[in-house]
Design an enzyme around this catalytic site. Structure first.
Site, short mmCIF file in Angstrom:
data_model
loop_
_atom_site.label_atom_id
_atom_site.label_comp_id
_atom_site.label_asym_id
_atom_site.label_seq_id
_atom_site.Cartn_x
_atom_site.Cartn_y
_atom_site.Cartn_z
N HIS A 197 -3.30 -5.42 2.40
CA HIS A 197 -2.90 -5.57 3.80
C HIS A 197 -3.53 -6.86 4.32
CE1 HIS A 197 -1.58 -1.37 4.46
NE2 HIS A 197 -2.61 -0.98 3.74
N ARG B 153 -12.21 6.93 -0.85
CA ARG B 153 -11.20 5.92 -0.56
C ARG B 153 -11.70 4.55 -1.05
NH1 ARG B 153 -7.20 7.67 2.37
NH2 ARG B 153 -6.45 5.57 2.86
N CYS C 131 0.80 -1.23 0.00
CA CYS C 131 0.00 0.00 0.00
C CYS C 131 0.84 1.28 0.00
CB CYS C 131 -1.01 -0.05 1.15
SG CYS C 131 -2.40 1.05 0.87
N1 GLN Z 1 -1.81 6.86 2.43
C1 GLN Z 1 -2.00 6.03 1.31
C2 GLN Z 1 -3.38 6.19 0.69
O1 GLN Z 1 -4.33 6.55 1.35
C3 GLN Z 1 -1.73 4.58 1.66
C4 GLN Z 1 -2.63 4.02 2.73
C5 GLN Z 1 -2.25 2.66 3.22
O2 GLN Z 1 -1.06 2.30 3.29
N2 GLN Z 1 -3.24 1.88 3.62
O3 GLN Z 1 -3.56 5.96 -0.48
#
Ligand code: GLN
Length: 253
Positions: free
Chosen positions: A189, A126, A93
């Site tokens: 993840h 998101r 990620c």
């Molecule tokens: N900050 C990054 C995003 O929001 C990665 C987030 C994460 O590692 N889960 O895209």
């Protein structure tokens, strides 16, 4: 035989149990009688890439990625040399995004390592949920959990797999992750590796191959009953939500 696993900046990059990937790598080596050493590096510590066989770069918030980005500038050339020399990297990620040229956020641009020709842009909303993908590298699907605002565009690079359920790199391409030399970048993840033993063993094999040669890099099989069950649990939970699931997965395989 022995592998040394380097965990970069766990104090900043470690979301949703990314640290579990380290435990999984080490455990699956030790179960086969192969020694495993884990080295963790905080942001101000020197990193000797020549002493590492596998590097993990975990996920993090935009703020944490911004902090890490300044340190990455200092180690960029050594990191790149390690990758070009077929060093094994698993980047999750936020760490995956940092492999590319940049990650453009509403708060500013975060420079990446520029190891893989790709870039990430923050877009509206998101992408959050469980996800599973199919990769031509493995027989089992790869399952995990994604939560990212950034959308990644991998240009002509090879993706890790095709999205079966979830969003993946950018919610539009139908692809997830990237494979470049011995680097795997992915949004998954979970932690990723305990539920995806074939992916874990792939990384271990690549690292053993690089260090000891292909003839020594043969991993003894493990039963993986629990690992397979955990993987199947996610696949089963989402497969009935997918229209024409059977046909779709058949096409992907
Ligand atoms: N900050 C990054 C995003 O929001 C990665 C987030 C994460 O590692 N889960 O895209």
């Amino acid at each position: 035989m022995k592998l040394t696993i380097g965990h970069l900046f766990p104090d900043l990059l470690n979301l949703y149990g990314d640290r579990g990937n380290i435990q999984c790598l080490a455990k699956r080596l030790r179960w086969r009688g192969i020694e495993a050493e884990v080295k963790t590096f905080s942001i101000d510590e020197e990193i000797d890439f020549s002493a590492l066989d596998i590097v993990l770069l975990g996920g993090g918030s935009d703020r944490e990625q911004m902090l890490v980005c300044n340190r990455l500038k200092e180690i960029k050339s050594e990191f790149k040399a390690y990758v070009e020399d077929m060093g094994v990297v698993i980047a999750i990620c936020g760490g995956y995004q940092l492999l590319g040229k940049y990650y453009e956020t509403d708060e500013g641009k975060i420079d990446g390592l520029d190891i893989v020709d790709m870039y990430t842009v923050q877009e509206k909303g998101r992408l959050i949920n469980n996800i599973f993908i199919k990769s031509d590298l493995f027989e089992m699907p790869i399952v995990g959990f994604e939560n990212h605002g950034g959308r990644t565009y991998i240009n002509d690079n090879k993706p890790l797999g095709k999205v079966v359920f979830g969003k993946g790199n950018n919610g539009k391409s139908g692809y997830e992750g990237v494979v470049y030399k011995n680097v795997i970048g992915t949004y998954l993840h979970g932690p990723l590796l305990p539920k995806n033993p074939q992916l874990c063993d792939y990384l271990l094999t690549k690292a053993l191959e690089r260090k000891y040669g292909a003839d020594k890099a043969v991993l003894a099989p493990l039963d993986d009953i629990e690992e397979k069950e955990a993987n199947k649990y996610i696949v089963d939970r989402y497969s009935d939500k997918i229209e024409n699931f059977k046909e779709r997965i058949r096409k992907l395989i």
